[in-house]
Motif scaffolding. Structure first.
Motif, PDB file in Angstrom:
ATOM      1  N   ILE A  58      41.893  13.654 -81.171  1.00 12.33           N
ATOM      2  CA  ILE A  58      42.341  14.461 -82.316  1.00 12.33           C
ATOM      3  C   ILE A  58      43.336  15.499 -81.810  1.00 12.33           C
ATOM      4  O   ILE A  58      42.983  16.362 -81.021  1.00 12.33           O
ATOM      5  CB  ILE A  58      41.150  15.162 -83.009  1.00 12.33           C
ATOM      6  CG1 ILE A  58      40.182  14.107 -83.566  1.00 12.33           C
ATOM      7  CG2 ILE A  58      41.641  16.080 -84.113  1.00 12.33           C
ATOM      8  CD1 ILE A  58      38.901  14.676 -84.130  1.00 12.33           C
ATOM      9  N   LYS A  59      44.579  15.368 -82.250  1.00  8.41           N
ATOM     10  CA  LYS A  59      45.622  16.301 -81.817  1.00  8.41           C
ATOM     11  C   LYS A  59      45.677  17.490 -82.749  1.00  8.41           C
ATOM     12  O   LYS A  59      46.036  18.597 -82.365  1.00  8.41           O
ATOM     13  CB  LYS A  59      46.989  15.593 -81.805  1.00  8.41           C
ATOM     14  CG  LYS A  59      47.198  14.724 -80.599  1.00  8.41           C
ATOM     15  CD  LYS A  59      47.350  15.580 -79.331  1.00  8.41           C
ATOM     16  CE  LYS A  59      47.126  14.707 -78.105  1.00  8.41           C
ATOM     17  NZ  LYS A  59      46.612  15.483 -76.970  1.00  8.41           N
ATOM     18  N   LYS A  60      45.340  17.225 -84.012  1.00  7.77           N
ATOM     19  CA  LYS A  60      45.398  18.319 -84.979  1.00  7.77           C
ATOM     20  C   LYS A  60      44.385  18.030 -86.081  1.00  7.77           C
ATOM     21  O   LYS A  60      44.249  16.878 -86.503  1.00  7.77           O
ATOM     22  CB  LYS A  60      46.810  18.414 -85.565  1.00  7.77           C
ATOM     23  CG  LYS A  60      47.031  19.691 -86.343  1.00  7.77           C
ATOM     24  CD  LYS A  60      48.454  19.860 -86.830  1.00  7.77           C
ATOM     25  CE  LYS A  60      48.564  21.139 -87.648  1.00  7.77           C
ATOM     26  NZ  LYS A  60      49.839  21.245 -88.331  1.00  7.77           N
ATOM     27  N   LYS A  61      43.696  19.058 -86.515  1.00  8.51           N
ATOM     28  CA  LYS A  61      42.725  18.900 -87.587  1.00  8.51           C
ATOM     29  C   LYS A  61      42.952  20.030 -88.579  1.00  8.51           C
ATOM     30  O   LYS A  61      43.080  21.178 -88.183  1.00  8.51           O
ATOM     31  CB  LYS A  61      41.318  18.972 -86.998  1.00  8.51           C
ATOM     32  CG  LYS A  61      40.215  18.676 -87.979  1.00  8.51           C
ATOM     33  CD  LYS A  61      38.862  18.610 -87.293  1.00  8.51           C
ATOM     34  CE  LYS A  61      37.799  18.321 -88.340  1.00  8.51           C
ATOM     35  NZ  LYS A  61      36.920  17.229 -87.951  1.00  8.51           N
ATOM     36  N   PHE A  62      43.049  19.712 -89.846  1.00  7.80           N
ATOM     37  CA  PHE A  62      43.184  20.789 -90.839  1.00  7.80           C
ATOM     38  C   PHE A  62      42.685  20.358 -92.209  1.00  7.80           C
ATOM     39  O   PHE A  62      42.532  19.175 -92.481  1.00  7.80           O
ATOM     40  CB  PHE A  62      44.641  21.279 -90.915  1.00  7.80           C
ATOM     41  CG  PHE A  62      45.631  20.240 -91.407  1.00  7.80           C
ATOM     42  CD1 PHE A  62      46.240  19.359 -90.513  1.00  7.80           C
ATOM     43  CD2 PHE A  62      45.967  20.153 -92.765  1.00  7.80           C
ATOM     44  CE1 PHE A  62      47.160  18.419 -90.956  1.00  7.80           C
ATOM     45  CE2 PHE A  62      46.890  19.221 -93.210  1.00  7.80           C
ATOM     46  CZ  PHE A  62      47.489  18.350 -92.301  1.00  7.80           C
ATOM     47  N   LYS A  63      42.412  21.361 -93.013  1.00  6.38           N
ATOM     48  CA  LYS A  63      41.955  21.118 -94.378  1.00  6.38           C
ATOM     49  C   LYS A  63      43.191  21.146 -95.290  1.00  6.38           C
ATOM     50  O   LYS A  63      44.087  21.966 -95.082  1.00  6.38           O
ATOM     51  CB  LYS A  63      40.992  22.237 -94.781  1.00  6.38           C
ATOM     52  CG  LYS A  63      40.186  21.943 -96.010  1.00  6.38           C
ATOM     53  CD  LYS A  63      39.050  22.955 -96.198  1.00  6.38           C
ATOM     54  CE  LYS A  63      38.373  22.669 -97.509  1.00  6.38           C
ATOM     55  NZ  LYS A  63      38.435  23.619 -98.528  1.00  6.38           N
ATOM     56  N   VAL A  64      43.232  20.262 -96.257  1.00  7.78           N
ATOM     57  CA  VAL A  64      44.410  20.241 -97.139  1.00  7.78           C
ATOM     58  C   VAL A  64      44.452  21.510 -97.995  1.00  7.78           C
ATOM     59  O   VAL A  64      43.421  22.068 -98.356  1.00  7.78           O
ATOM     60  CB  VAL A  64      44.435  19.002 -98.067  1.00  7.78           C
ATOM     61  CG1 VAL A  64      44.660  17.735 -97.266  1.00  7.78           C
ATOM     62  CG2 VAL A  64      43.187  18.910 -98.913  1.00  7.78           C
ATOM     63  N   LYS A  65      45.660  21.961 -98.279  1.00  3.01           N
ATOM     64  CA  LYS A  65      45.881  23.146 -99.133  1.00  3.01           C
ATOM     65  C   LYS A  65      46.739  22.703-100.311  1.00  3.01           C
ATOM     66  O   LYS A  65      47.769  22.069-100.095  1.00  3.01           O
ATOM     67  CB  LYS A  65      46.726  24.179 -98.376  1.00  3.01           C
ATOM     68  CG  LYS A  65      45.976  25.175 -97.558  1.00  3.01           C
ATOM     69  CD  LYS A  65      46.823  26.440 -97.308  1.00  3.01           C
ATOM     70  CE  LYS A  65      48.260  26.232 -96.833  1.00  3.01           C
ATOM     71  NZ  LYS A  65      48.407  25.895 -95.432  1.00  3.01           N
ATOM     72  N   PRO A  66      46.362  23.029-101.538  1.00  2.98           N
ATOM     73  CA  PRO A  66      47.218  22.582-102.644  1.00  2.98           C
ATOM     74  C   PRO A  66      48.615  23.205-102.553  1.00  2.98           C
ATOM     75  O   PRO A  66      48.736  24.388-102.260  1.00  2.98           O
ATOM     76  CB  PRO A  66      46.487  23.059-103.901  1.00  2.98           C
ATOM     77  CG  PRO A  66      45.374  23.926-103.443  1.00  2.98           C
ATOM     78  CD  PRO A  66      45.173  23.737-101.986  1.00  2.98           C
ATOM     79  N   PRO A  67      49.661  22.419-102.782  1.00  7.08           N
ATOM     80  CA  PRO A  67      51.015  22.971-102.762  1.00  7.08           C
ATOM     81  C   PRO A  67      51.222  23.884-103.973  1.00  7.08           C
ATOM     82  O   PRO A  67      50.494  23.778-104.960  1.00  7.08           O
ATOM     83  CB  PRO A  67      51.906  21.739-102.863  1.00  7.08           C
ATOM     84  CG  PRO A  67      51.046  20.684-103.475  1.00  7.08           C
ATOM     85  CD  PRO A  67      49.626  21.004-103.130  1.00  7.08           C
TER      86      PRO A  67
ATOM     87  N   SER B  34      47.728  26.175-109.223  1.00  7.29           N
ATOM     88  CA  SER B  34      46.948  27.361-108.860  1.00  7.29           C
ATOM     89  C   SER B  34      45.488  26.934-108.765  1.00  7.29           C
ATOM     90  O   SER B  34      45.117  25.858-109.217  1.00  7.29           O
ATOM     91  CB  SER B  34      47.112  28.461-109.909  1.00  7.29           C
ATOM     92  OG  SER B  34      46.702  27.975-111.163  1.00  7.29           O
ATOM     93  N   VAL B  35      44.674  27.778-108.166  1.00 10.57           N
ATOM     94  CA  VAL B  35      43.250  27.462-108.069  1.00 10.57           C
ATOM     95  C   VAL B  35      42.491  28.529-108.850  1.00 10.57           C
ATOM     96  O   VAL B  35      42.607  29.717-108.574  1.00 10.57           O
ATOM     97  CB  VAL B  35      42.786  27.437-106.595  1.00 10.57           C
ATOM     98  CG1 VAL B  35      41.303  27.091-106.511  1.00 10.57           C
ATOM     99  CG2 VAL B  35      43.613  26.429-105.796  1.00 10.57           C
ATOM    100  N   LYS B  36      41.763  28.072-109.888  1.00  7.68           N
ATOM    101  CA  LYS B  36      40.985  29.009-110.699  1.00  7.68           C
ATOM    102  C   LYS B  36      39.518  28.614-110.640  1.00  7.68           C
ATOM    103  O   LYS B  36      39.171  27.492-110.988  1.00  7.68           O
ATOM    104  CB  LYS B  36      41.479  28.990-112.156  1.00  7.68           C
ATOM    105  CG  LYS B  36      42.688  29.888-112.347  1.00  7.68           C
ATOM    106  CD  LYS B  36      43.236  29.821-113.777  1.00  7.68           C
ATOM    107  CE  LYS B  36      44.651  30.363-113.797  1.00  7.68           C
ATOM    108  NZ  LYS B  36      45.492  29.722-114.801  1.00  7.68           N
TER     109      LYS B  36
END
Ligand SMILES: [Zn+2]
Lengths: 298, 152
Positions: B89-98, B127-129
């Protein structure tokens, strides 16, 4: 390039600037002073659905400032619409004029037109969407007839669900320190999602409980088509009607506004009371549109 | 509950913690279809401690851009990305809404200009509500809260 697509595109300061400038044009609108400030400019009225009053108001404003007007009628516009896209129509027309006023049945059409235009686009109503020039003239009327917008108490009466006039007006009023009362039959309440987005002092009430304290009663039409049966419509429309009795309970210096056309929601006798300002409101449309035209073209 | 161990790939992108049943839509968002040359595997309804059930997608030999991967957040906000190189695993991240999404979503408002026969691409502001991803149409202002229904 400046467009006027939605009232939400304007900050409070920008709104105040347009209203202040409108005041300077009142003399010109009344014919007391001549102006050639838009001389050699051409405005294209591109109406995909008829709205005679709005069109004439823009035409008068433009001509009184020395400008010229090209009218593309609803019939011409829609026959054009059959042959080409709105994008193409706007790309072509924008080569012949200095600004476009557009009225279109689809929501977001004015924003899309602006994205395809070489010249400023002014939205004169796109479906159930926006009608920012109406909102600006409503604000101007309140400012002129009450003396201020900040701190006023306003009752919005009638169809709060479908009326785009109301939606735009509420958004603008929340920028000022106003108290907004919502008066509507339950099936025509302001949509909950809409209220959630607002940040202002807003309360749903019965007209009876606030009529003696409000500065402005803003009435909109309750349309028959919103009801399943005629009887239901008559009952509801009747109970939200402004009559002489309503006016008697209003403050002496309070005013009644309506975006017009008025049908049944304000009794004819009310026209002769001093609270009735809806015809004055239509006059104010001219200086306000002058202010908008100069704002986008100069 | 025993978690399924993802069988290792040498190089590529592993998308984990996709809401169960959404893997097919994830492929759609990433533009992976029958023309894709890479080996793509998809596991549905894998038992998961955190999520109850989840889906996993693996794309071998392809490092998908972060920008593209973040669009997955529209329908799978908990998805995690593992970029694998030489089995590590070179990189691990959680997705973020654009913040803005062009295309992908269709406006539910049939009277919206974006649904007319015009040269127009949909644009939505994200947006995140209350933990829920909401998209607002650039043209008509309509909000969509159930985004999975409006992926094109
Ligand atoms: Zn839309």
């Amino acid at each position: 390039m400046k467009h006027l697509v939605s009232i939400e595109d304007l900050s409070k300061d920008e709104i105040i600037k347009i209203l202040n400038k409108s005041e300077e044009f009142e003399d010109v609108a009344l014919g007391k002073r001549k102006s050639r400030i838009l001389e050699s400019k051409i405005l294209a009225n591109l109406f995909f659905e008829p709205s005679t009053r709005t069109r004439i108001s823009f035409e008068t404003a433009m001509k009184k400032l020395g400008g010229e007007v090209i009218n593309v009628s609803a019939q011409e516009a829609s026959s054009m619409a059959k042959g080409e896209t709105l994008a193409d129509t706007v790309r072509v027309i924008s080569n012949y004029c200095d600004a476009i006023v557009i009225r279109h049945p689809l929501e977001g059409a004015a924003r899309f037109a602006a994205e395809n235009s070489n010249v400023p686009v002014i939205n004169a109503g796109d479906g159930a969407g926006q009608h920012p020039t109406q909102t600006l003239l409503d604000l101007y009327t309140i400012k002129k007839e009450i003396g201020r917008i900040d701190g006023t108490k306003i009752a919005l009466v009638g169809d709060l669900k479908y009326s785009r006039t109301i939606h735009s007006l509420i958004k603008a009023l929340t920028l000022f320190n106003t108290k907004i009362y919502l008066v509507s039959p339950p099936i025509l309440d302001l949509p909950v999602e809409f209220i959630d987005e607002l940040d202002g002092d807003i309360e749903k009430v019965e007209l009876e409980s606030v009529i003696g304290e409000v500065d402005v009663v803003y009435v909109t039409r309750i349309q028959k088509e919103r009801f399943l049966d005629e009887e239901e419509y008559k009952k509801v429309a009747g109970s939200y009607r402004i009559t002489i009795e309503t006016v008697k309970r209003m403050k002496d210096d309070a005013i009644i506004l309506h975006p017009l056309p008025r049908v049944y929601e304000i009794a004819i006798e009310v026209d002769y009371t001093k609270q009735a300002r809806y015809f004055k409101q239509t006059f104010y449309g001219v200086p306000v549109r002058m202010s908008i035209l100069t704002e986008v073209m100069l | 509950m025993k978690e399924l161990v993802i069988s290792k790939i040498r190089d590529g992108t592993v998308i984990d913690h996709i809401n169960a049943g959404k893997a097919i839509l994830v492929l759609k968002i990433l533009g992976i279809d029958e023309n894709t040359k890479e080996t793509v595997s998809m596991v549905l309804n894998v038992p998961s401690k955190k999520m109850g059930k989840k889906d996993i997608v693996k794309v071998e030999g392809l490092f998908i851009s972060e920008e593209k991967l973040n669009k997955i957040a529209l329908i799978a906000p908990n998805a995690t990305i593992n970029l694998i190189r030489e089995y590590e695993i070179k990189k691990k991240f959680k997705v973020k809404p654009p913040e803005i999404v062009k295309g992908i979503l269709k406006c539910p408002n049939r009277l919206c200009i974006s649904n007319a026969k015009e040269p127009v691409e949909t644009i939505f502001y994200i947006s995140v509500k209350n933990g829920q991803v909401v998209a607002k149409c650039h043209y008509c202002g309509r909000n969509i809260s159930d985004l999975t229904k409006f992926i094109v």
